[in-house]
Enzyme design. Structure first.
Site, PDB file in Angstrom:
ATOM      1  N   CYS A  52       0.832  -1.208   0.000  1.00 29.41           N
ATOM      2  CA  CYS A  52       0.000   0.000   0.000  1.00 29.41           C
ATOM      3  C   CYS A  52       0.866   1.257   0.000  1.00 29.41           C
ATOM      4  O   CYS A  52       1.724   1.429   0.868  1.00 29.41           O
ATOM      5  CB  CYS A  52      -0.906   0.002   1.229  1.00 29.41           C
ATOM      6  SG  CYS A  52      -1.735   1.575   1.471  1.00 29.41           S
ATOM      7  N   CYS A  55       0.299   3.402   3.464  1.00 28.62           N
ATOM      8  CA  CYS A  55       0.641   2.938   4.814  1.00 28.62           C
ATOM      9  C   CYS A  55       1.911   3.643   5.320  1.00 28.62           C
ATOM     10  O   CYS A  55       2.792   4.003   4.535  1.00 28.62           O
ATOM     11  CB  CYS A  55       0.838   1.421   4.810  1.00 28.62           C
ATOM     12  SG  CYS A  55      -0.700   0.488   5.004  1.00 28.62           S
ATOM     13  N   HIS A 122      -4.413   0.450   7.812  1.00 30.17           N
ATOM     14  CA  HIS A 122      -4.853   0.170   6.455  1.00 30.17           C
ATOM     15  C   HIS A 122      -6.297  -0.340   6.377  1.00 30.17           C
ATOM     16  O   HIS A 122      -6.991  -0.118   5.394  1.00 30.17           O
ATOM     17  CB  HIS A 122      -3.906  -0.862   5.837  1.00 30.17           C
ATOM     18  CG  HIS A 122      -4.191  -1.179   4.405  1.00 30.17           C
ATOM     19  ND1 HIS A 122      -3.830  -0.331   3.376  1.00 30.17           N
ATOM     20  CD2 HIS A 122      -4.820  -2.227   3.814  1.00 30.17           C
ATOM     21  CE1 HIS A 122      -4.199  -0.863   2.219  1.00 30.17           C
ATOM     22  NE2 HIS A 122      -4.811  -2.011   2.456  1.00 30.17           N
ATOM     23  N   ASN A 167     -13.591   9.295  -1.998  1.00 27.57           N
ATOM     24  CA  ASN A 167     -14.193   8.220  -2.776  1.00 27.57           C
ATOM     25  C   ASN A 167     -13.962   6.939  -1.994  1.00 27.57           C
ATOM     26  O   ASN A 167     -12.825   6.550  -1.771  1.00 27.57           O
ATOM     27  CB  ASN A 167     -13.518   8.078  -4.143  1.00 27.57           C
ATOM     28  CG  ASN A 167     -13.772   9.275  -5.031  1.00 27.57           C
ATOM     29  OD1 ASN A 167     -14.859   9.834  -5.030  1.00 27.57           O
ATOM     30  ND2 ASN A 167     -12.766   9.672  -5.804  1.00 27.57           N
ATOM     31  N   SER A 175      -8.968   3.491  -5.749  1.00 28.17           N
ATOM     32  CA  SER A 175      -7.992   2.501  -6.169  1.00 28.17           C
ATOM     33  C   SER A 175      -7.165   1.982  -4.988  1.00 28.17           C
ATOM     34  O   SER A 175      -6.295   1.150  -5.149  1.00 28.17           O
ATOM     35  CB  SER A 175      -7.085   3.083  -7.253  1.00 28.17           C
ATOM     36  OG  SER A 175      -6.739   4.413  -6.968  1.00 28.17           O
ATOM     37  N   HIS A 178      -6.924   1.826   1.728  1.00 26.71           N
ATOM     38  CA  HIS A 178      -6.441   2.556   2.901  1.00 26.71           C
ATOM     39  C   HIS A 178      -7.319   3.797   3.117  1.00 26.71           C
ATOM     40  O   HIS A 178      -7.557   4.554   2.178  1.00 26.71           O
ATOM     41  CB  HIS A 178      -4.977   2.971   2.689  1.00 26.71           C
ATOM     42  CG  HIS A 178      -4.315   3.425   3.947  1.00 26.71           C
ATOM     43  ND1 HIS A 178      -3.343   2.693   4.586  1.00 26.71           N
ATOM     44  CD2 HIS A 178      -4.522   4.522   4.717  1.00 26.71           C
ATOM     45  CE1 HIS A 178      -2.965   3.331   5.680  1.00 26.71           C
ATOM     46  NE2 HIS A 178      -3.667   4.440   5.775  1.00 26.71           N
ATOM     47  N   HIS A 180      -8.631   7.100   3.188  1.00 19.72           N
ATOM     48  CA  HIS A 180      -8.078   8.392   2.783  1.00 19.72           C
ATOM     49  C   HIS A 180      -9.090   9.179   1.971  1.00 19.72           C
ATOM     50  O   HIS A 180     -10.026   8.622   1.405  1.00 19.72           O
ATOM     51  CB  HIS A 180      -6.810   8.188   1.938  1.00 19.72           C
ATOM     52  CG  HIS A 180      -7.089   7.690   0.551  1.00 19.72           C
ATOM     53  ND1 HIS A 180      -7.481   6.389   0.279  1.00 19.72           N
ATOM     54  CD2 HIS A 180      -7.044   8.308  -0.660  1.00 19.72           C
ATOM     55  CE1 HIS A 180      -7.656   6.237  -1.028  1.00 19.72           C
ATOM     56  NE2 HIS A 180      -7.407   7.386  -1.625  1.00 19.72           N
ATOM     57  N   GLN A 182      -9.324  13.143  -0.427  1.00 20.94           N
ATOM     58  CA  GLN A 182      -8.510  14.038  -1.223  1.00 20.94           C
ATOM     59  C   GLN A 182      -8.979  15.469  -1.010  1.00 20.94           C
ATOM     60  O   GLN A 182     -10.069  15.719  -0.490  1.00 20.94           O
ATOM     61  CB  GLN A 182      -8.626  13.691  -2.706  1.00 20.94           C
ATOM     62  CG  GLN A 182      -8.173  12.285  -3.060  1.00 20.94           C
ATOM     63  CD  GLN A 182      -8.037  12.097  -4.575  1.00 20.94           C
ATOM     64  OE1 GLN A 182      -7.452  12.924  -5.270  1.00 20.94           O
ATOM     65  NE2 GLN A 182      -8.583  11.005  -5.084  1.00 20.94           N
ATOM     66  N   PHE A 332     -31.356   7.166 -19.695  1.00 18.35           N
ATOM     67  CA  PHE A 332     -32.346   8.216 -19.472  1.00 18.35           C
ATOM     68  C   PHE A 332     -31.785   9.313 -18.585  1.00 18.35           C
ATOM     69  O   PHE A 332     -32.027  10.501 -18.805  1.00 18.35           O
ATOM     70  CB  PHE A 332     -33.649   7.673 -18.866  1.00 18.35           C
ATOM     71  CG  PHE A 332     -34.688   8.750 -18.765  1.00 18.35           C
ATOM     72  CD1 PHE A 332     -35.388   9.157 -19.894  1.00 18.35           C
ATOM     73  CD2 PHE A 332     -34.919   9.419 -17.577  1.00 18.35           C
ATOM     74  CE1 PHE A 332     -36.303  10.198 -19.839  1.00 18.35           C
ATOM     75  CE2 PHE A 332     -35.831  10.470 -17.502  1.00 18.35           C
ATOM     76  CZ  PHE A 332     -36.525  10.856 -18.640  1.00 18.35           C
TER      77      PHE A 332
HETATM   78  O1  G1P Z   1     -34.499  -0.046 -17.774  1.00 15.25           O
HETATM   79  P1  G1P Z   1     -33.302  -0.904 -17.446  1.00 15.25           P
HETATM   80  O2  G1P Z   1     -32.449  -1.218 -18.632  1.00 15.25           O
HETATM   81  O3  G1P Z   1     -33.664  -2.127 -16.649  1.00 15.25           O
HETATM   82  O4  G1P Z   1     -32.441   0.018 -16.450  1.00 15.25           O
HETATM   83  C1  G1P Z   1     -31.338   0.804 -16.790  1.00 15.25           C
HETATM   84  O5  G1P Z   1     -31.703   1.973 -17.523  1.00 15.25           O
HETATM   85  C2  G1P Z   1     -32.557   2.911 -16.841  1.00 15.25           C
HETATM   86  C3  G1P Z   1     -32.716   4.121 -17.747  1.00 15.25           C
HETATM   87  O6  G1P Z   1     -31.496   4.750 -18.035  1.00 15.25           O
HETATM   88  C4  G1P Z   1     -31.986   3.300 -15.475  1.00 15.25           C
HETATM   89  O7  G1P Z   1     -32.924   4.058 -14.777  1.00 15.25           O
HETATM   90  C5  G1P Z   1     -31.595   2.069 -14.663  1.00 15.25           C
HETATM   91  O8  G1P Z   1     -30.957   2.480 -13.469  1.00 15.25           O
HETATM   92  C6  G1P Z   1     -30.670   1.183 -15.482  1.00 15.25           C
HETATM   93  O9  G1P Z   1     -30.305   0.037 -14.753  1.00 15.25           O
HETATM   94  O1  G1P Z   2      -7.554  10.224  -7.640  1.00 19.51           O
HETATM   95  P1  G1P Z   2      -7.958   8.785  -7.717  1.00 19.51           P
HETATM   96  O2  G1P Z   2      -8.525   8.249  -6.415  1.00 19.51           O
HETATM   97  O3  G1P Z   2      -6.896   7.892  -8.268  1.00 19.51           O
HETATM   98  O4  G1P Z   2      -9.137   8.782  -8.781  1.00 19.51           O
HETATM   99  C1  G1P Z   2     -10.504   8.798  -8.528  1.00 19.51           C
HETATM  100  O5  G1P Z   2     -10.964  10.068  -8.068  1.00 19.51           O
HETATM  101  C2  G1P Z   2     -10.817  11.170  -8.973  1.00 19.51           C
HETATM  102  C3  G1P Z   2     -11.460  12.384  -8.361  1.00 19.51           C
HETATM  103  O6  G1P Z   2     -12.842  12.202  -8.118  1.00 19.51           O
HETATM  104  C4  G1P Z   2     -11.419  10.850 -10.356  1.00 19.51           C
HETATM  105  O7  G1P Z   2     -11.075  11.873 -11.250  1.00 19.51           O
HETATM  106  C5  G1P Z   2     -10.914   9.508 -10.885  1.00 19.51           C
HETATM  107  O8  G1P Z   2     -11.596   9.202 -12.088  1.00 19.51           O
HETATM  108  C6  G1P Z   2     -11.175   8.420  -9.841  1.00 19.51           C
HETATM  109  O9  G1P Z   2     -10.728   7.169 -10.294  1.00 19.51           O
END
Ligand code: G1P
Ligand code: G1P
Lengths: 364, 364
Positions: A52, A55, A122, A167, A175, A178, A180, A182, A332
């Site tokens: 990691c 860590c 971790h 995130n 990714s 641990h 954390h 940002q 949608f």
């Molecule tokens: O209608 P489906 O294919 O089961 O569902 C998918 O498309 C919809 C419309 O974009 C979304 O609301 C759902 O979250 C998605 O899983």
């Molecule tokens: O910075 P990380 O954790 O590697 O990356 C993650 O967070 C970022 C900020 O929301 C995004 O832009 C990346 O797409 C996501 O994978």
């Protein structure tokens, strides 16, 4: 004629923060699910992980090593989305109303990105941390906010807005497990935040009141969307929530940013963060993924920017039905408008009723 | 001092359709990826699948059976997000400027949802279909648009806007691989579309021209973002693209909706859809996931709604680096603003250079 039933009939709700609508189709939660399954978080994670890069004591991707930190630890992101130094971008407008002048708008953007380790361990997550340790996380955010504010003034650094976020979980693009978060600091106020400020401003002009101040009052009267509460904060599922179990933590009285927090408020926020994320974990008995972040005043804000700011946090968790079935905001939602399958009140009710003890720790 | 380098320096680009900004950090494509991996599409799929509720002759979840269709097939969604009949929602405003009046805005929304099977063959995707069969898909969309327009007038059905879209691949929440799209018809114009109309209107007032008309001209001068072109359409990576390989198919001359398409335009659109999706599949040698959809005039549009409409399609594909590594629009993107790791011009360049032959069909 029948009465309109909010728990069964489709309706659109307006989000006054983003000035847009969302579609609520509560009867739709009943449809069967045959699509992608998420992988629940691993069940045995060690307290220290050799590979990691977060860590204590370990090497990072770019070479340097982390100190043997014992509480929180902040460092500059090795793959920052924005940097302090880059050439200036000359304004592109020719002044001749060309097609390019009309349609191509661009700004250079400098800043800095930080990673904030919440704990040396971790295998912890926010719901598993102690309130006193979450207090330290909040102090670390506060410190960073203050340091960058100072650097902006004293060293003329290009720092205008600090977006603090986390995130959590692979489903949210994280990714590294641990614990954390940002913090990305930009010389511009990002779209989402500037849209909120626009709405705050509009609301104040129309009603001579704070949008979130009024909203807190309303929710405290109605109570149907409140999940948790203490002296300083409400945790609620906003009326206009998009993600199934989306929540906001909102200050009950006006406080523009963490820089303005009292010790009591820091303690109260730590406690709300812990209680909310414990409920999240208990909901589907899994380490609940989410993206969350703080919305507050820009650094060194004055005037309207300071007066209109009202500290709050958004939690955007993707899970819908279980540890493995998430909501997809796709066709949608991307082309038309966000759509959800249960009402905000139903979500709040389920979260509210959940126990405050962390139930599944034994699996970790 | 150095020159600003768009392929290396961070900048923000403005999206005139949605009136918002996005952050471009082109140097960031270099960071290593340790996070979630997507599962590429299965390699052997039969032409007919017994358990598929979209295959000809099969039973559907709700009981009924599909006809033995030989081309396209449209039916009402068994789990529709909106329905034709539901009780009316009385307007909630008390007229007394209460907190509720200020903050809670809600509308009932009726409509209907359809599923459109593109082909009887379970194992086809758009890039694998023939142009003449895609022509039939477009005719089916056209037919549906016309039928619903007629029902709105003659039978007073609550149909105002028809959102036609496709979610392709499990990464985009698609729960059935059988080639199909959806069409949701609502009594309101959805947020994204109404925002575009707002922008079209603003642009026309400012410049006495069509936003997308001007944009087409600009792209045909600059050419750096054009991927494909024929007599009727451009395929381009918009200057303000958010998803790594996001594209738009835009009509070269003004056409408000598919209802106005000539046979030639239908043929040209079928060809662009085929060529673009073949390139997508070739890019990472996988069945490329995306959500796509049509933006056009509301049903029975007149006045500004008709005059400002300009037919176009958006493709939103999530993959970033390979068949298994997608872009996550999470913490910063949700709380701050959308962020991308390569420029629109870099993405267009890669797509443009790809072969027009479908390369990996043998794996399917
Ligand atoms: O209608 P489906 O294919 O089961 O569902 C998918 O498309 C919809 C419309 O974009 C979304 O609301 C759902 O979250 C998605 O899983
Ligand atoms: O910075 P990380 O954790 O590697 O990356 C993650 O967070 C970022 C900020 O929301 C995004 O832009 C990346 O797409 C996501 O994978």
């Amino acid at each position: 004629s029948q009465e309109f039933d909010f728990t069964d009939n489709s309706h659109r709700r307006y989000n006054p923060l983003t000035d847009s609508w969302i579609l609520v189709s509560p009867h739709r939660a009943k449809r069967p699910w045959l699509g992608q399954q998420e992988t629940p978080a691993k069940s045995t994670i060690p307290e220290y992980e050799e590979k990691c890069f977060l860590c204590p004591g370990n090497k990072r991707v770019t070479g340097g090593a982390n100190p043997k930190y014992e509480s929180t630890y902040v460092f500059q992101n090795d793959f920052a989305a924005v940097k302090i130094d880059q050439p200036a971008l000359e304004v592109q407008d020719s002044g001749k109303d060309t097609l390019k002048d009309r349609l191509i708008k661009v700004q250079g953007v400098r800043g800095n990105c930080f990673v904030i380790c919440f704990s040396p361990k971790h295998n912890l997550t926010i719901p598993q941390m102690q309130v006193k340790d979450l207090y330290k996380v909040i102090s670390t955010w506060q410190q960073l906010y203050n340091d960058l504010s100072k650097q902006a003034v004293e060293e003329k650094k290009p720092f205008k807005y600090l977006q603090i976020f986390e995130n959590k979980g692979t489903a949210m693009g994280c990714s590294n497990l641990h614990p954390h978060g940002q913090a990305w600091c930009l010389e511009a106020v990002p779209s989402e935040v500037s849209q909120e400020f626009k709405s705050f401003d509009k609301y104040k002009h129309a009603h001579n009141a704070d949008l979130l101040g009024d909203y807190v009052k309303l929710e405290m009267e109605e109570r149907s969307r409140i999940v948790l509460e203490n002296d300083s904060f409400l945790v609620l599922v906003p009326y206009w929530a998009v993600w199934p179990f989306e929540t906001m933590i909102v200050a009950k009285t006006k406080v523009p940013s963490i820089a303005h927090f009292t010790d009591k408020q820091k303690d109260d926020l730590a406690s709300m963060m812990k209680q909310l994320t414990v409920k999240y974990d208990n909901l589907f008995e899994t380490s609940f993924p989410y993206s969350m972040g703080l919305h507050q005043a820009p650094l060194n804000a004055t005037g309207d920017e300071l007066n209109n700011a009202w500290f709050h946090m958004h939690f955007y968790p993707p899970l819908l039905r279980s540890a493995t079935v998430r909501k997809f905001l796709v066709g949608f939602e991307m082309l038309g408008e966000p759509q959800r399958d249960l009402t905000a009140e139903q979500a709040a009710d389920r979260l509210r009723k959940l126990d405050g003890d962390h139930h599944y720790t034994e699996n970790l």
